[in-house]
Write a protein that holds these residues in place. Structure first.
Motif, PDB file in Angstrom:
ATOM      1  N   ALA A   1      -2.895   3.767   1.211  1.00  0.00           N
ATOM      2  CA  ALA A   1      -2.232   4.178  -0.028  1.00  0.00           C
ATOM      3  C   ALA A   1      -2.630   5.608  -0.411  1.00  0.00           C
ATOM      4  O   ALA A   1      -1.781   6.422  -0.791  1.00  0.00           O
ATOM      5  N   HIS A   2      -3.902   5.905  -0.299  1.00  0.00           N
ATOM      6  CA  HIS A   2      -4.418   7.240  -0.606  1.00  0.00           C
ATOM      7  C   HIS A   2      -3.785   8.276   0.330  1.00  0.00           C
ATOM      8  O   HIS A   2      -3.386   9.368  -0.099  1.00  0.00           O
TER       9      HIS A   2
ATOM     10  N   SER B   1       0.834  -1.210   0.000  1.00  0.00           N
ATOM     11  CA  SER B   1       0.000   0.000   0.000  1.00  0.00           C
ATOM     12  C   SER B   1       0.866   1.257   0.000  1.00  0.00           C
ATOM     13  O   SER B   1       0.571   2.231  -0.704  1.00  0.00           O
ATOM     14  N   ILE B   2       1.932   1.247   0.784  1.00  0.00           N
ATOM     15  CA  ILE B   2       2.834   2.402   0.836  1.00  0.00           C
ATOM     16  C   ILE B   2       3.500   2.611  -0.526  1.00  0.00           C
ATOM     17  O   ILE B   2       3.599   3.742  -1.017  1.00  0.00           O
ATOM     18  N   VAL B   3       3.928   1.503  -1.145  1.00  0.00           N
ATOM     19  CA  VAL B   3       4.561   1.600  -2.458  1.00  0.00           C
ATOM     20  C   VAL B   3       3.570   2.143  -3.494  1.00  0.00           C
ATOM     21  O   VAL B   3       3.918   3.029  -4.296  1.00  0.00           O
ATOM     22  N   VAL B   4       2.347   1.627  -3.489  1.00  0.00           N
ATOM     23  CA  VAL B   4       1.328   2.106  -4.426  1.00  0.00           C
ATOM     24  C   VAL B   4       1.073   3.591  -4.215  1.00  0.00           C
ATOM     25  O   VAL B   4       0.989   4.364  -5.179  1.00  0.00           O
ATOM     26  N   GLY B   5       0.959   4.018  -2.965  1.00  0.00           N
ATOM     27  CA  GLY B   5       0.734   5.429  -2.682  1.00  0.00           C
ATOM     28  C   GLY B   5       1.845   6.307  -3.209  1.00  0.00           C
ATOM     29  O   GLY B   5       1.598   7.383  -3.776  1.00  0.00           O
ATOM     30  N   LEU B   6       3.088   5.860  -3.061  1.00  0.00           N
ATOM     31  CA  LEU B   6       4.229   6.640  -3.536  1.00  0.00           C
ATOM     32  C   LEU B   6       4.303   6.647  -5.063  1.00  0.00           C
ATOM     33  O   LEU B   6       4.654   7.672  -5.666  1.00  0.00           O
ATOM     34  N   VAL B   7       3.985   5.528  -5.681  1.00  0.00           N
ATOM     35  CA  VAL B   7       3.982   5.473  -7.149  1.00  0.00           C
ATOM     36  C   VAL B   7       2.939   6.438  -7.714  1.00  0.00           C
ATOM     37  O   VAL B   7       3.206   7.159  -8.684  1.00  0.00           O
ATOM     38  N   VAL B   8       1.768   6.462  -7.122  1.00  0.00           N
ATOM     39  CA  VAL B   8       0.724   7.389  -7.578  1.00  0.00           C
ATOM     40  C   VAL B   8       1.213   8.835  -7.441  1.00  0.00           C
ATOM     41  O   VAL B   8       1.019   9.659  -8.340  1.00  0.00           O
ATOM     42  N   PHE B   9       1.860   9.138  -6.324  1.00  0.00           N
ATOM     43  CA  PHE B   9       2.411  10.480  -6.119  1.00  0.00           C
ATOM     44  C   PHE B   9       3.416  10.841  -7.212  1.00  0.00           C
ATOM     45  O   PHE B   9       3.349  11.925  -7.804  1.00  0.00           O
ATOM     46  N   VAL B  10       4.356   9.943  -7.474  1.00  0.00           N
ATOM     47  CA  VAL B  10       5.391  10.218  -8.480  1.00  0.00           C
ATOM     48  C   VAL B  10       4.769  10.431  -9.855  1.00  0.00           C
ATOM     49  O   VAL B  10       5.151  11.361 -10.590  1.00  0.00           O
TER      50      VAL B  10
END
Length: 228
Positions: free
Chosen positions: A207-208, A80-89
């Motif tokens: 993630a959000h 979830s943390i990785v997905v959240g950061l990928v969305v940010f990038v």
């Protein structure tokens, strides 16, 4: 519509209602019917998360699908943390101008000359983005609407049930609710995929929240207020 729908709709609806009030006041301000100014509009912001937060607290017992204990699962939580950061990038680096509305002024706390007021408004903005908005939006989009599209009796649909139509419709509508439309669609697809993978609304919320926290840090560091 099921009675169970309203606890998931109301916080989001109240948040959007305050946005509607703000836009109406901006329209009247632009026509010279009222004279408010940027500081007044900035001071209206806390009404949005406050209205949603009050509804979330009052209706908290209705959210039986929200299991915070899911966050104790290290593998899913890391994902979830990785997905959240990928969305940010992706949100800050990809060219989403094709699907963007005219550039918004954003939320610029520098308009407050008093240090304490400026810091207070920054903290309210960050707390809203990280603690209130992810819960409110994931309850509405991923828990309610994603299942409602499959079956109006949405509570009969297991959380994280995939159908292509619900996946695409929910993603497009989520995108249309954001300034950067294509970026919003991308984020919705990522959070929905995470829900399908983990079957956990708490993980989608995490993630959000990670995306919003990273975006808040980026905006405060760079001063690119239009992302806010």
């Amino acid at each position: 519509m099921e009675n169970k729908a309203w606890p998931r709709i109301l916080p989001f609806a109240l948040f959007m209602a305050v946005i509607g009030l703000e836009e109406s006041l901006r329209f009247m301000d632009g026509r010279g019917w009222v004279v408010l100014g940027d500081v007044t509009f900035a001071l209206l912001y806390p009404l949005k998360p406050l209205a949603a937060l009050i509804a979330l607290i009052m209706l908290r017992r209705a959210y039986t699908e929200l299991r915070w204990a899911d966050l104790k699962e290290p593998g899913s939580t890391l994902l979830s943390i990785v997905v959240g950061l990928v969305v940010f990038v992706l949100w800050i680096n990809m060219d989403w101008s094709f699907g963007a509305l005219p550039a918004p002024p954003g939320y610029d706390p520098s308009i407050f000359s008093h240090d304490t007021m400026r810091l207070t408004m920054i903290l309210i903005r960050v707390a809203s983005a990280v603690l209130v908005v992810p819960v409110m939006e994931e309850l509405f989009w991923r828990s309610f609407l994603l299942r409602y599209i499959i079956n109006p009796e949405f509570s009969k649909v297991p959380l994280g049930t995939f159908t292509l139509s619900s996946f695409l419709v929910c993603a497009v509508l989520f995108g249309l609710a954001h300034h950067f439309i294509l970026a919003g669609i991308m984020a919705a697809m990522a959070y929905s995929w995470l829900l399908y993978r983990t079957k956990s609304l708490a993980q989608a919320i995490l993630a959000h929240a990670v995306t919003n926290l990273a975006l808040a840090a980026y905006v405060l560091q760079t001063g690119q207020w239009y992302f806010w």
